[in-house]
Design a protein around this motif. Structure first.
Motif, short mmCIF file in Angstrom:
data_model
loop_
_atom_site.label_atom_id
_atom_site.label_comp_id
_atom_site.label_asym_id
_atom_site.label_seq_id
_atom_site.Cartn_x
_atom_site.Cartn_y
_atom_site.Cartn_z
N GLU A 1 0.83 -1.21 0.00
CA GLU A 1 0.00 0.00 0.00
C GLU A 1 0.86 1.25 0.00
OE1 GLU A 1 -3.11 0.14 2.93
OE2 GLU A 1 -4.17 -1.57 2.04
N ALA A 2 1.97 1.24 0.72
CA ALA A 2 2.86 2.41 0.73
C ALA A 2 3.37 2.70 -0.68
CB ALA A 2 4.03 2.19 1.69
N ALA A 3 3.72 1.65 -1.42
CA ALA A 3 4.18 1.83 -2.80
C ALA A 3 3.07 2.42 -3.67
CB ALA A 3 4.67 0.50 -3.38
N LEU A 4 1.85 1.96 -3.48
CA LEU A 4 0.72 2.50 -4.24
C LEU A 4 0.43 3.95 -3.86
CD1 LEU A 4 -1.63 -0.63 -4.23
CD2 LEU A 4 -0.34 0.30 -6.18
N VAL A 5 0.53 4.26 -2.57
CA VAL A 5 0.35 5.65 -2.12
C VAL A 5 1.39 6.55 -2.80
CG1 VAL A 5 0.52 7.19 -0.12
CG2 VAL A 5 -0.83 5.10 0.03
N ASP A 6 2.64 6.10 -2.84
CA ASP A 6 3.70 6.87 -3.52
C ASP A 6 3.37 7.05 -5.00
OD1 ASP A 6 5.39 7.41 -1.37
OD2 ASP A 6 6.55 5.57 -1.66
N MET A 7 2.90 5.98 -5.65
CA MET A 7 2.55 6.06 -7.06
C MET A 7 1.45 7.09 -7.30
SD MET A 7 0.87 3.14 -9.52
CE MET A 7 -0.73 3.31 -8.73
N VAL A 8 0.41 7.04 -6.49
CA VAL A 8 -0.69 8.00 -6.63
C VAL A 8 -0.17 9.42 -6.43
CG1 VAL A 8 -2.82 8.85 -5.56
CG2 VAL A 8 -2.52 6.40 -5.96
N ASN A 9 0.62 9.62 -5.40
CA ASN A 9 1.12 10.96 -5.12
C ASN A 9 2.01 11.48 -6.25
OD1 ASN A 9 0.95 13.00 -2.93
ND2 ASN A 9 3.17 12.88 -3.12
N ASP A 10 2.84 10.61 -6.82
CA ASP A 10 3.67 11.03 -7.95
C ASP A 10 2.81 11.36 -9.17
OD1 ASP A 10 5.84 10.71 -6.29
OD2 ASP A 10 6.58 8.89 -7.27
N GLY A 11 1.75 10.59 -9.40
CA GLY A 11 0.83 10.90 -10.48
C GLY A 11 0.15 12.25 -10.27
N LEU A 12 -0.18 12.54 -9.03
CA LEU A 12 -0.77 13.84 -8.70
C LEU A 12 0.19 14.97 -9.01
CD1 LEU A 12 -2.45 12.99 -5.31
CD2 LEU A 12 -3.61 13.82 -7.35
N GLY B 1 -14.74 2.02 -5.51
CA GLY B 1 -14.76 3.47 -5.33
C GLY B 1 -15.38 3.93 -4.03
N GLN B 2 -15.68 3.00 -3.14
CA GLN B 2 -16.35 3.36 -1.89
C GLN B 2 -15.38 3.61 -0.74
OE1 GLN B 2 -19.66 4.01 -2.12
NE2 GLN B 2 -19.10 3.63 -4.24
N ALA B 3 -14.08 3.43 -1.00
CA ALA B 3 -13.08 3.61 0.06
C ALA B 3 -12.21 4.82 -0.29
CB ALA B 3 -12.25 2.34 0.21
N PHE B 4 -10.96 4.68 -0.06
CA PHE B 4 -10.00 5.75 -0.33
C PHE B 4 -9.25 5.41 -1.61
CE2 PHE B 4 -10.86 5.70 4.21
CZ PHE B 4 -11.29 7.01 4.38
N LEU C 1 -7.35 12.90 -15.36
CA LEU C 1 -8.18 12.50 -14.21
C LEU C 1 -8.56 11.02 -14.25
CD1 LEU C 1 -10.55 15.60 -13.90
CD2 LEU C 1 -8.57 15.02 -12.47
N GLN C 2 -8.61 10.45 -15.44
CA GLN C 2 -9.06 9.06 -15.59
C GLN C 2 -8.28 8.06 -14.73
OE1 GLN C 2 -11.87 7.85 -17.30
NE2 GLN C 2 -11.29 6.13 -16.00
N PRO C 3 -6.95 8.18 -14.61
CA PRO C 3 -6.24 7.20 -13.77
C PRO C 3 -6.73 7.17 -12.32
CG PRO C 3 -4.67 8.39 -15.13
CD PRO C 3 -6.00 9.06 -15.30
N PHE C 4 -7.12 8.32 -11.80
CA PHE C 4 -7.59 8.38 -10.41
C PHE C 4 -8.98 7.75 -10.29
CE2 PHE C 4 -4.60 11.87 -11.10
CZ PHE C 4 -3.58 11.41 -10.28
N GLU C 5 -9.82 7.94 -11.30
CA GLU C 5 -11.13 7.28 -11.34
C GLU C 5 -10.92 5.76 -11.42
OE1 GLU C 5 -15.55 7.42 -12.02
OE2 GLU C 5 -14.10 8.79 -11.13
N THR C 6 -9.96 5.35 -12.24
CA THR C 6 -9.66 3.92 -12.38
C THR C 6 -9.18 3.33 -11.06
OG1 THR C 6 -9.16 4.17 -14.73
CG2 THR C 6 -8.23 2.24 -13.61
N LEU C 7 -8.27 4.02 -10.39
CA LEU C 7 -7.77 3.54 -9.10
C LEU C 7 -8.89 3.41 -8.08
CD1 LEU C 7 -4.40 5.49 -8.91
CD2 LEU C 7 -4.68 2.99 -9.01
#
Length: 191
Positions: free
Chosen positions: A67-78, A121-124, A108-114
């Motif tokens: 999850e930490a790796a995924l959080v980093d990936m999301v943040n870098d995409g942002l 889509g009901q969580a974080f 924006l689509q990658p964040f919708e996909t994630l």
């Protein structure tokens, strides 16, 4: 947002352009820019270093290494999206804005996909607890709703995500506070 939602106290020093240009603060900043974050005897610069520090400090960095790796990936995409937007804000050319608005759904689509891949889509954005990347994503999406009204209309999960996070009691209070409402969008550039 992160500090408010995590029920932390902090003191923010707002720096005017005049005091920045005339005072010693700029010279004292490691990279010659803000933000500057003081946590006890630790001084940090760079927004993402600060976010990651707060994420580790408050348990907002996922529940495991995956999850930490995924959080980093999301943040870098942002940050990629923030750079595109920053270029637009600093140059303020109408033809650039038209192109940016046209390309925004692709960004924006990658964040919708994630979101769709995480509990429908009901969580974080990652896992089942909030992370520092959620606060960064919420901030960027709220700012985009001002810059490009209706930009989330094609993204039902992102729209619901913004509403859900914005309704968290401490976050809702902070978002309604004068400290937040009177803050310029996109840093020093009031749009």
């Amino acid at each position: 947002m992160l500090l408010a939602d995590q029920d932390q106290s902090w003191k923010e020093e707002v720096v005017t352009k005049e005091s920045w240009l005339q005072g010693p603060l700029k010279a004292s900043c490691l990279y010659g820019q803000l933000p500057k974050f003081q946590d006890g005897d630790l001084t940090l610069y760079q927004s993402n270093a600060i976010l990651r520090h707060l994420g580790r400090s408050f348990g907002l960095y996922g529940t495991d290494e995956r999850e930490a790796a995924l959080v980093d990936m999301v943040n870098d995409g942002l940050e990629d999206l923030r750079r595109h937007c920053g270029h637009l804000i600093h140059h303020k050319r109408e033809e650039d804005k038209a192109q940016y608005v046209q390309e925004l759904p692709v960004h924006l689509q990658p964040f919708e996909t994630l979101l769709s891949q995480n509990q429908g889509g009901q969580a974080f954005i990652v896992g089942d607890q909030i992370s520092f990347a959620d606060y960064n994503l919420l901030d960027l999406l709220l700012n985009h709703q001002v810059l490009v009204p209706g930009c989330l209309d094609p993204f039902p999960l992102l729209s619901a995500y913004v509403a859900r996070l914005s309704a968290r009691p401490k976050l809702k209070a902070f978002l309604a506070s004068p400290e937040h409402v009177n803050r310029p969008i996109f840093g020093s550039r009031k749009i």
